[in-house]
Design an enzyme around this catalytic site. Sequence first.
Site, PDB file in Angstrom:
ATOM      1  N   TYR A 178       0.824  -1.216   0.000  1.00 50.15           N
ATOM      2  CA  TYR A 178       0.000   0.000   0.000  1.00 50.15           C
ATOM      3  C   TYR A 178       0.855   1.262   0.000  1.00 50.15           C
ATOM      4  CZ  TYR A 178      -3.089  -3.672   1.877  1.00 50.15           C
ATOM      5  OH  TYR A 178      -3.766  -4.842   2.110  1.00 50.15           O
ATOM      6  N   HIS A 179       1.865   1.283  -0.900  1.00 46.02           N
ATOM      7  CA  HIS A 179       2.772   2.425  -0.994  1.00 46.02           C
ATOM      8  C   HIS A 179       2.796   2.995  -2.415  1.00 46.02           C
ATOM      9  CE1 HIS A 179       5.173   0.405   2.522  1.00 46.02           C
ATOM     10  NE2 HIS A 179       4.084   1.019   2.950  1.00 46.02           N
ATOM     11  N   PRO A 180       1.647   3.315  -3.021  1.00 40.99           N
ATOM     12  CA  PRO A 180       1.682   3.852  -4.387  1.00 40.99           C
ATOM     13  C   PRO A 180       2.394   5.196  -4.423  1.00 40.99           C
ATOM     14  CG  PRO A 180      -0.511   4.111  -3.439  1.00 40.99           C
ATOM     15  CD  PRO A 180       0.274   3.260  -2.482  1.00 40.99           C
TER      16      PRO A 180
END
Length: 534
Positions: free
Chosen positions: A471-473
């Site tokens: 969850y690190h876009p």
Amino acid sequence: MTAPAHAFDYIVIGAGSAGCVMANRLSADPAARVLLLEAGGPDKSPFIHMPAGINRVKDNPRTDWIHQTTPQDGLADRVIPIPRGKGLGGSSNINAMVYIRGQRQDYDDWAAEGCDGWGYDDVLPYFIRSEDNRCAQKDAGFHGTDGPLTVSDRPYTHPLSDIFVEAAVEAGLPYNADFNGHHQEGAGRYAVTQRDARRCSAAVAYLRPVMGRGNLTVETGAHITALEMQGDRVTGVTYRQNGRMITASAAGEVILAAGAISSPHILMLSGIGPADDLHTMGIRVHHDLPGVGQNLQDHLNLSLLHRTKDPVTLAGIGKGAKAIGALAQYLWNRTGPGTTNGAESGAFWASPASNGRPDIQMHFIPMMLGENMQDVGIHGITIHACNLRPADRGTLTLQSADPFAAPLIDNRFLHSDRDMEKMRHGLDCAREIAATGPLARILSDEFAPGADARGAAELDAFIRRTAETEYHPSGTCKMGVDDMAVVGPDLKVRGMANLRVADASVMPSLVSGNTNAPCIMIGEKAADLILGAA
């Protein structure tokens, strides 16, 4: 019906990690009129603020935009969840609170690529300025104690999390009490963004203390429909709130801080982006900027699952009597598993091809988590392993010209052989730690991928079938000086006046670790750039 325009000096779009910082810093001048616009609602849910409440706010449409990728052919055509925080605090409301800055070389690489002023020595003062660091062990010279963001040790750590650290050290990693100090390599407990056993989100740290300022206006439920422009100058923004269309004008600047998904989305809806794509959607092109929505990066993660010999884990802690007991203990004295962030300890490991620079990050969780980080309900442990520096680059494009339609997110995961090799190595590292001394004595059988899964083809199939993101876009409005850069080192959108972007989307390349702390740093530095103090 369009409401009358309202004039401000600064309009900040998005109340996430960077947006809350800028709202605070820009409104410190009582003469500056600041408008902060957030499409989500207030951060009222008690589960936002209780650390272990993460699974009550992630995948909840009130607090999470619940984005997802297009089917990923490198991941067995699966659609992968991309949670993004919705409301004041943004994704700092739904993350695992792990405080990691990344490596010196991450930022020095940014500077070497033309991002002057973004080397490690340039950004370290902003990390320090942001911090209220209360950790018992920290490397001198790397931390602050007077900043808004509290970084602390947890009041509770499950015994298995420390046993993981012991096993990792026995497997050859150095013990590291401060991943954000002299070096990142090693194993240890994670520092967390918690204050007095409560989540210290960006809203708690930066926004709540200044909400009473008369020159700061905060609007929630404000969904941006377009940036307003006169020629190449952005003059304001139009948004829908409670069924009304409202236009706000900016005498100074408009700053997009809506994140790596929404910032490029808003630019493209406003006619700023790749001309051919905009024409296809019937959107008038204000400025052909081909890099908008390109360069999408994220950390891909696999999970090694092991049963334990005895019922000593947090299995089932979110349900029934266990959940009631944990909640009661938390409410009574702010201790116990209600304070856990899940990923209590971890490690940074260098693969053989990385020349000693860690490129694998592990998160240890004292329970078995399956698809979409859900409790399997069996006593066991999870070791996440992710590739810190992916080669894969994806795209974010418009689904339609409707501002309320989610964009299309195509990460193009595992298109490169190098990334698959890194994933395999991450699994090897996790297995080695699980098979080592202190941890091996507690574990029984390997639940997934299973002890018999050893061949490259079998392991590749497991990775493609089960891998998800951390969850690190990032990277979709990248900073730089090349033709695909969207913003320059001053964060100004190239070819436009009065418009900047300041959030994870400006990262030219993904940092080696969790992204909340770097986003707060970006907000701090952006505020100085806007005010002429950088």
